[in-house]
Design an enzyme around this catalytic site. Structure first.
Site, PDB file in Angstrom:
ATOM      1  CB  SER A 104      -0.960  -0.035   1.191  1.00 45.03           C
ATOM      2  OG  SER A 104      -1.923   0.965   1.119  1.00 45.03           O
ATOM      3  CG  ASP A 245      -6.105   0.618  -0.153  1.00 44.84           C
ATOM      4  OD1 ASP A 245      -5.368   1.621  -0.196  1.00 44.84           O
ATOM      5  OD2 ASP A 245      -6.014  -0.262   0.727  1.00 44.84           O
TER       6      ASP A 245
END
Length: 448
Positions: A104, A245
């Site tokens: 991430s 995300d």
């Protein structure tokens, strides 16, 4: 032994803690837990595997695929694709499990393995524990034609981008937007989806080389986005993180629009359309008090959870709510996705701008952020945070003095001997003063 799985999969230094051997063993175990139905139904288990742009994703992908195929699971390789894209295709392709290789927003040397269950949903704690327990156990290895096949699924980006565009009903023609792709997984899918929806897109940090993901760009570094929006006279800018995300935004004047403000814009949009489930939005305890006040002023209830998008998701699933998110930019539109999706969020905020005729600055102005101060107090006994009477009295005294104009939150760290002291107040000076006083009490009472 400490748990392998953290709040969002297994993460660590690639080829340090997170080795090819660990990736292979985890994948075999995940295949046994998540795809253990094939020999009884005549169904060959199927997995999809995607990754972000980190160079370490290449060898980790090879290890994951080897583990899955050796366990008799057919694998579709999605290539570089955002985490929410892998989640979407896990569901749309009827896969038994999905695997995303990404850390991430972490720096490039890190990487991670995130498993998704059927339908593209995050794993429950019980499933993660089951995967860990089955690692290294003896098992019957398939041979001959029973081993898994590996195929490249070339249309992955096109299918995901088309899905994203199908979720909005109003085109974005006339809007100019800067999209910071963080040199990450959305560097193709993000600009493609926005352009297909009609927006004029200026993509920055969209030339990954395997080493530059999140490096001075993306949702953790908004200065390049601000500069690009002002340079190009764009209507707004959005910054994704490495696996896309989450997203944060800036308005046409370069002012930051955080996750709370984005959530407020979308909540009121859904409420206006009569589509906000139970007129409720799910947020975390770290959401700014200004967000809670603004929502309640507009007849929207706020359900607050522990910090972490998995807890937001759990609350949404349990109660049937369809909008939730975090101040950090994880926004979950569960009518269209099973996880946070930065591109999806960007499309829906832009659609709100297009349909309302308002700027992002005007829309985000629905809430006023209270100054928020966070002080980390280290090397203390965090387990006594909720038990110390002197500390409890100090918190109660400060909260009483704020008279509802602010709030205090003491949150023990999940990974360190540390307590986070968070204070919101009408002015920054007042918030800093309260936080400093409480930090001193924490040190005095909880020092190891």
């Amino acid at each position: 032994m400490a748990r392998l799985f953290g709040t969002d999969g297994v993460r660590g230094l690639a080829n340090g803690q997170l080795t090819a051997e660990l990736a292979l063993d985890l994948s075999v175990s995940a295949a046994h837990v998540l795809a253990d139905r094939g020999e009884f139904s005549g169904h060959r288990p199927l997995a999809v595997v995607g990754r972000d742009t980190r160079i370490s994703g290449q060898f980790l992908e090879a290890a994951v695929v080897a583990g899955l195929a050796s366990a008799g699971v057919d694998v579709l390789l999605l290539g570089v694709l955002p985490t929410p894209g892998v989640a979407f295709l896990t569901g749309s392709l009827g896969a038994d499990l999905g695997v995303m290789l990404s850390a991430s927003h972490n720096p490039m040397p890190d990487n991670g393995i995130k498993f998704l269950a059927r339908g593209g949903r995050k794993l429950d704690d019980a499933v993660e524990i089951a995967i860990e327990k089955r690692m290294g156990e003896p098992w019957q290895r398939p041979t001959g034609g029973k081993v898994g096949r590996v195929t490249v699924h070339a249309p992955a980006i096109d299918e995901y981008a088309a899905h994203l565009d199908s979720t909005i009903s109003h085109r974005l023609d006339g809007l100019t937007v800067v999209l910071d792709c963080a040199e990450g997984a959305a560097h193709v899918a993000g600009p493609q989806a926005l352009r297909d929806a009609g927006a004029n897109v200026i993509a920055i940090h969209a030339e990954p080389d395997g080493l530059n993901i999140n490096d001075g760009c993306g949702s953790t570094h908004l200065e390049p986005l601000r500069a690009a929006v002002l340079q190009h006279g764009a209507d707004a800018g959005f910054a994704l993180d490495g696996d896309s995300d989450r997203c944060l935004a800036v308005d046409h004047e370069g002012n930051v629009v955080d996750g709370d403000q984005i959530l407020a814009v979308l909540a009121l949009s859904l409420k206006e359309q009569g589509r906000l489930a139970d007129n409720t939005v799910v947020a975390t305890v770290m959401s700014n008090l200004g967000f809670v006040q603004a929502m309640r002023a507009h007849g929207v209830e706020v359900l607050q959870t522990r910090v972490g998008d998995r807890y937001v998701l759990e609350a949404m699933k349990t109660s049937g709510y369809n909008l939730g998110g975090e101040q950090s930019g994880h926004v979950i539109l569960s009518d269209h996705a099973t996880t946070g999706d930065g591109i999806l969020t960007t499309l829906h905020v832009l659609e709100r701008m297009a349909t309302s005729g308002q700027s992002l600055q005007q829309l985000a102005g629905v809430m006023t952020r209270l100054p928020q101060v966070l002080v980390n107090v280290r090397d203390i006994d965090k387990a006594r945070t909720d038990q110390d009477a002197v500390l409890a009295a100090a918190v109660a005294e400060e909260e009483a003095a704020l008279q509802g104009r602010g709030r205090v939150l003491l949150r023990p760290s999940g990974t360190e001997e540390m307590v986070r002291v968070m204070v919101e107040a009408p002015t920054l000076d007042e918030a800093e003063a309260v936080a400093a006083r409480l930090a001193d009490v924490v040190k005095a009472q909880l020092t190891l």
